[in-house]
Design a protein around this motif. Sequence first.
Motif, mmCIF file in Angstrom:
data_model
loop_
_atom_site.group_PDB
_atom_site.id
_atom_site.type_symbol
_atom_site.label_atom_id
_atom_site.label_comp_id
_atom_site.label_asym_id
_atom_site.label_seq_id
_atom_site.Cartn_x
_atom_site.Cartn_y
_atom_site.Cartn_z
ATOM 1 N N HIS A 36 0.825 -1.203 0.000
ATOM 2 C CA HIS A 36 0.000 0.000 0.000
ATOM 3 C C HIS A 36 0.867 1.263 0.000
ATOM 4 O O HIS A 36 0.632 2.178 -0.796
ATOM 5 C CB HIS A 36 -0.957 0.001 1.191
ATOM 6 N N ASP A 78 -3.839 -6.223 -0.551
ATOM 7 C CA ASP A 78 -3.948 -4.763 -0.580
ATOM 8 C C ASP A 78 -5.013 -4.330 -1.577
ATOM 9 O O ASP A 78 -5.804 -3.434 -1.294
ATOM 10 C CB ASP A 78 -2.603 -4.125 -0.935
ATOM 11 N N ALA A 81 -8.411 -4.841 -0.005
ATOM 12 C CA ALA A 81 -8.645 -4.206 1.298
ATOM 13 C C ALA A 81 -9.456 -2.922 1.164
ATOM 14 O O ALA A 81 -9.274 -2.152 0.219
ATOM 15 C CB ALA A 81 -7.324 -3.905 1.983
ATOM 16 N N VAL A 82 -10.313 -2.698 2.145
ATOM 17 C CA VAL A 82 -11.091 -1.471 2.203
ATOM 18 C C VAL A 82 -10.316 -0.398 2.970
ATOM 19 O O VAL A 82 -10.379 0.785 2.653
ATOM 20 C CB VAL A 82 -12.457 -1.732 2.888
ATOM 21 N N ASP A 83 -9.586 -0.833 3.993
ATOM 22 C CA ASP A 83 -8.816 0.084 4.826
ATOM 23 C C ASP A 83 -7.645 -0.667 5.454
ATOM 24 O O ASP A 83 -7.368 -1.801 5.080
ATOM 25 C CB ASP A 83 -9.710 0.728 5.897
ATOM 26 N N PHE A 84 -6.972 -0.027 6.420
ATOM 27 C CA PHE A 84 -5.802 -0.619 7.078
ATOM 28 C C PHE A 84 -6.165 -1.489 8.273
ATOM 29 O O PHE A 84 -5.327 -2.205 8.791
ATOM 30 C CB PHE A 84 -4.864 0.463 7.634
ATOM 31 N N TYR A 85 -7.417 -1.383 8.753
ATOM 32 C CA TYR A 85 -7.757 -1.950 10.046
ATOM 33 C C TYR A 85 -7.460 -3.445 10.152
ATOM 34 O O TYR A 85 -6.885 -3.882 11.145
ATOM 35 C CB TYR A 85 -9.231 -1.690 10.403
ATOM 36 N N HIS A 86 -7.846 -4.225 9.167
ATOM 37 C CA HIS A 86 -7.606 -5.673 9.247
ATOM 38 C C HIS A 86 -6.117 -5.960 9.416
ATOM 39 O O HIS A 86 -5.719 -6.786 10.244
ATOM 40 C CB HIS A 86 -8.149 -6.393 8.018
ATOM 41 N N THR A 88 -3.637 -3.841 10.464
ATOM 42 C CA THR A 88 -3.084 -3.332 11.727
ATOM 43 C C THR A 88 -3.620 -4.120 12.911
ATOM 44 O O THR A 88 -2.891 -4.343 13.880
ATOM 45 C CB THR A 88 -3.369 -1.828 11.901
ATOM 46 N N VAL A 124 -0.220 8.929 5.518
ATOM 47 C CA VAL A 124 -0.590 7.517 5.599
ATOM 48 C C VAL A 124 0.275 6.810 6.638
ATOM 49 O O VAL A 124 -0.225 6.010 7.429
ATOM 50 C CB VAL A 124 -0.493 6.841 4.209
ATOM 51 N N ARG A 127 -1.059 7.588 10.018
ATOM 52 C CA ARG A 127 -2.281 6.836 10.325
ATOM 53 C C ARG A 127 -1.961 5.385 10.662
ATOM 54 O O ARG A 127 -2.512 4.831 11.622
ATOM 55 C CB ARG A 127 -3.258 6.932 9.153
#
Length: 156
Positions: A36, A78, A81-86, A88, A124, A127
């Motif tokens: 990402h 990647d 993925a919708v976001d980083f949460y999974h 992280t 990024v 975050r």
Amino acid sequence: MLKEIASFFSELAGETEPPHFQDNDYRLAAAALMVHVATLDGDLSDEDHAKLHELVKTRFELTDELTTELVDAAVAADRDAVDFYHFTHTLMRVLDEPGRQRIVEMLWEMAYTDHKVTEFEDNVMWRIADLLGISAQQRLELKRRVAGEGNESGNG
């Protein structure tokens, strides 16, 4: 050659070898975050791909074959993925703080592949580091450490 033939017959028989890197593998989560970061400024360039391959192979002590498998799985993860949460969340569950700091350091190394960090890349990274429980001070220290390893300094 024999391995390819055996693989071919296994596929015909419906016997496929499970992937080495499952969805909850911290190495897949880390590599997907690296993909990402590497693609924030466009596609995964040859230089980015080489750096990703090098980092994954050396830091996770993998063979070339497993490294290629992990990189391919990370690119797919990647992309989906919708976001980083999974990613992280997986890293938070598995790694202690020094382990998460090593991941952030690897992410900075990916960001600095082109010898500069844009404001967007910096944001990024902020975050992701925040989701990994890495303080702003530690994040900036890791950034300076990576930037001082023969790379030009970027923003911030």
